[in-house]
Design a protein around this motif. Structure first.
Motif, PDB file in Angstrom:
ATOM      1  N   ARG A   1       0.967  -1.312   0.053  1.00  0.00           N
ATOM      2  CA  ARG A   1       0.082   0.120  -0.037  1.00  0.00           C
ATOM      3  C   ARG A   1       0.969   1.318  -0.108  1.00  0.00           C
ATOM      4  O   ARG A   1       0.634   2.319  -0.794  1.00  0.00           O
ATOM      5  CB  ARG A   1      -0.979  -0.117   1.235  1.00  0.00           C
ATOM      6  N   SER A   2       1.790   1.214   0.980  1.00  0.00           N
ATOM      7  CA  SER A   2       2.658   2.467   0.871  1.00  0.00           C
ATOM      8  C   SER A   2       3.634   2.714  -0.230  1.00  0.00           C
ATOM      9  O   SER A   2       3.806   3.708  -0.844  1.00  0.00           O
ATOM     10  CB  SER A   2       3.477   2.474   2.177  1.00  0.00           C
TER      11      SER A   2
ATOM     12  N   ALA B   1       2.520   8.123  -7.680  1.00  0.00           N
ATOM     13  CA  ALA B   1       2.789   9.571  -7.290  1.00  0.00           C
ATOM     14  C   ALA B   1       3.848   9.933  -8.350  1.00  0.00           C
ATOM     15  O   ALA B   1       3.717  10.834  -9.336  1.00  0.00           O
ATOM     16  CB  ALA B   1       3.266   9.921  -5.900  1.00  0.00           C
TER      17      ALA B   1
ATOM     18  N   VAL C   1      -5.665   9.149  -1.509  1.00  0.00           N
ATOM     19  CA  VAL C   1      -4.503   9.748  -1.736  1.00  0.00           C
ATOM     20  C   VAL C   1      -3.871   9.509  -3.042  1.00  0.00           C
ATOM     21  O   VAL C   1      -3.275  10.532  -3.368  1.00  0.00           O
ATOM     22  CB  VAL C   1      -3.633   8.866  -0.818  1.00  0.00           C
ATOM     23  N   THR C   2      -4.177   8.413  -3.549  1.00  0.00           N
ATOM     24  CA  THR C   2      -3.627   8.114  -5.258  1.00  0.00           C
ATOM     25  C   THR C   2      -4.154   9.175  -5.987  1.00  0.00           C
ATOM     26  O   THR C   2      -3.175   9.944  -7.014  1.00  0.00           O
ATOM     27  CB  THR C   2      -3.852   6.633  -5.698  1.00  0.00           C
TER      28      THR C   2
ATOM     29  N   ASN D   1      -3.469  -2.301  -5.929  1.00  0.00           N
ATOM     30  CA  ASN D   1      -3.092  -2.938  -4.689  1.00  0.00           C
ATOM     31  C   ASN D   1      -3.541  -4.236  -4.846  1.00  0.00           C
ATOM     32  O   ASN D   1      -3.926  -4.856  -5.718  1.00  0.00           O
ATOM     33  CB  ASN D   1      -3.873  -2.131  -3.550  1.00  0.00           C
TER      34      ASN D   1
ATOM     35  N   TRP E   1      -2.372  12.663  -5.457  1.00  0.00           N
ATOM     36  CA  TRP E   1      -1.247  12.781  -5.947  1.00  0.00           C
ATOM     37  C   TRP E   1      -1.378  12.758  -7.496  1.00  0.00           C
ATOM     38  O   TRP E   1      -0.414  13.498  -8.250  1.00  0.00           O
ATOM     39  CB  TRP E   1      -0.414  11.413  -5.718  1.00  0.00           C
ATOM     40  N   CYS E   2      -2.101  12.022  -8.273  1.00  0.00           N
ATOM     41  CA  CYS E   2      -2.415  12.193  -9.798  1.00  0.00           C
ATOM     42  C   CYS E   2      -2.767  13.512 -10.210  1.00  0.00           C
ATOM     43  O   CYS E   2      -2.135  14.126 -11.172  1.00  0.00           O
ATOM     44  CB  CYS E   2      -3.284  11.338 -10.187  1.00  0.00           C
TER      45      CYS E   2
ATOM     46  N   SER F   1      -7.132   3.108  -0.915  1.00  0.00           N
ATOM     47  CA  SER F   1      -6.173   4.242  -0.666  1.00  0.00           C
ATOM     48  C   SER F   1      -6.306   5.086  -2.027  1.00  0.00           C
ATOM     49  O   SER F   1      -5.538   5.824  -2.351  1.00  0.00           O
ATOM     50  CB  SER F   1      -4.859   3.574  -0.784  1.00  0.00           C
TER      51      SER F   1
ATOM     52  N   ILE G   1       1.841   3.983  -3.458  1.00  0.00           N
ATOM     53  CA  ILE G   1       1.448   5.326  -3.499  1.00  0.00           C
ATOM     54  C   ILE G   1       2.707   6.098  -3.908  1.00  0.00           C
ATOM     55  O   ILE G   1       2.478   6.988  -4.673  1.00  0.00           O
ATOM     56  CB  ILE G   1       0.898   5.781  -2.229  1.00  0.00           C
TER      57      ILE G   1
END
Length: 451
Positions: free
Chosen positions: A306-307, A314, A422-423, A379, A426-427, A419, A310
């Motif tokens: 997961r981390s 990004a 967050v993704t 994921n 960033w996109c 998630s 991301i």
């Protein structure tokens, strides 16, 4: 997902040695850390009860292969002493440390060269969005190696002091790169047929893709280096950059292959757990314990992926946006002013532009698509959803109450989570930043290293 019922629970066989290519990849990433590889033979409940002399059905299921048959192994069975020994482990550590230091040095040189230049922001961002994902691989491998060695030492001391700790006591992300964890995952993919086992474990198509794409990008780097002119002025830095880039690309490909291997092993274990549930219908506690054992490995793998994804998404999104912006800028410039004074010749610049475009585009797409292909998506949460759906599909009216309880357990142990926020954030940031760079220097020959 079809469940596989065990044929004979009393049938025991030795696990065959892994293919040498797989052993080499695992050694290259520092997964072998010196401790003996140990098979997990006891479930959590039996260990809690200190029931070490006998095995329950859940314990036996933890030793199944892909055919539902019990396999046993130790380090001598699955890993060659030629590949995993003190010398090769020392070489691996030196490679990881050397590569990490070399990549940091290369990055510092380029950042120092471009920092503070308004018209070189495009070059700086393009380089960093390519370099940081590559840098994350030796960084993660080295940190995981050191942490696993320390953790194993702590566990060894606790055993001597009669304070037993087991592998499940630590669910940190770095356990993904522990030899015991990887061996357990491969065990679920193995079979009694050596040819079948090699075919499944090797995942030869994806492994070939990882190696060929990395080598192709290195070839593009070398070709771009020799047909351009900046190598006349910075020989050492450019040769150093080529060597570090080639090694880091290969390591990134190997890393994605291992992630792909671990992801595939989850599918195999899902099938085995379904088979176990079908064979033990109406025994809620026993089935719950087996699902919990599955979830322990899934949770550790999910925590790391997961981390890491991301970070990958990004950087890849921002990098591709910057590359598209560069394409628009350079080709607009060529169309509007082909005889620009900064270019020695129109033909030369078109060749350089074409090769640079191919090189950077291929590298950006590799950073994005290899992890996506390794996971089969963004994921691994989707794999658990498929397992949950399979639990529903296998429900039978005769044991309706049992299946309802089981579905509730599967849902409660892993409630839906995404998630995506967050993704997507960033996109969106990447697209916005890339489209507002302003006037930029489009000449990639101006730096000490190729970007």
């Amino acid at each position: 997902m079809a469940g596989q019922l065990p044929d004979e629970l009393d049938y025991v066989t030795r696990l065959r040695q892994w293919p040498y290519t797989v052993q080499g990849v695992l050694q290259f990433l520092g997964i072998f850390h010196g401790g003996a590889i140990q098979q997990k033979t006891k479930c959590y409940m039996c260990r809690e009860k200190r029931n070490l002399d006998t095995s329950c059905d859940v314990c036996e299921s933890l030793q199944w292969n892909s055919e539902g048959k019990i396999v046993v192994y130790d380090q001598a069975d699955i890993v060659s002493g030629v590949i995993n020994n003190s010398i090769t482990r020392l070489i691996t550590i030196l490679v990881l440390v050397g590569l990490l230091c070399g990549m940091c040095y290369d990055m510092i040189i380029l950042v120092h060269w471009l920092w503070g230049k308004q018209d070189d922001v495009l070059h700086l961002v393009s380089f960093l969005t390519f370099w940081i994902p590559l840098l994350s691989v030796p960084g993660c491998c080295l940190i995981a190696h050191v942490c696993n060695v320390i953790q194993d030492y702590s566990m060894s001391r606790s055993r001597k002091q009669k304070q037993p700790l087991d592998d499940d006591a630590f669910d940190h992300w770095y356990r993904v790169f522990h030899a015991n964890f990887v061996a357990r995952r491969i065990q679920y993919m193995s079979s009694t047929s050596s040819k079948s086992t090699k075919r499944v474990i090797m995942s030869s198509t994806f492994l070939a893709l990882c190696f060929s794409w990395a080598i192709a990008n290195l070839g593009f780097e070398c070709l771009n280096y020799f047909i351009s002119k900046y190598h006349k002025y910075h020989d050492f830095l450019n040769y150093f950059h080529l060597g570090i880039t080639g090694l880091s690309l290969l390591m990134f490909g190997c890393f994605c292959y291992v992630i792909h291997l671990l992801r595939d092993s989850l599918d195999c274990e899902y099938n085995q757990v379904l088979g176990f549930v079908l064979n033990n219908q109406n025994q809620v506690d026993k089935c719950r314990h087996r699902i919990v054992e599955l979830y322990r490995d899934y949770r550790i793998l999910r925590k790391f992926i997961r981390s890491w994804m991301i970070l990958i998404l990004a950087c890849a999104t921002l990098g591709l946006t910057v590359h598209v912006s560069w394409n628009y800028a350079v080709y607009t410039r060529l169309r509007n002013d082909p005889e620009n004074e900064s270019f020695e010749s129109e033909h030369y610049h078109k060749v350089i532009t074409a090769w640079t475009n191919i090189l950077i585009g291929s590298e950006k797409f590799m950073i994005l698509f290899l992890p996506l292909l390794a996971l089969g998506g963004f994921n691994i949460e989707n794999s658990w959803r498929q397992f949950s759906h399979a639990i529903v599909l296998f429900r039978v009216e005769k044991y309706n109450s049992f299946w309802k309880k089981l579905s509730k357990i599967v849902y409660e142990i892993h409630p839906p989570f995404s998630s995506a926020t967050v993704t997507i954030a960033w996109c969106v940031f990447g697209w916005f930043f890339g489209l507002h760079l302003g006037e930029q220097n489009t000449n990639y020959e101006s730096g000490p290293v190729g970007v």
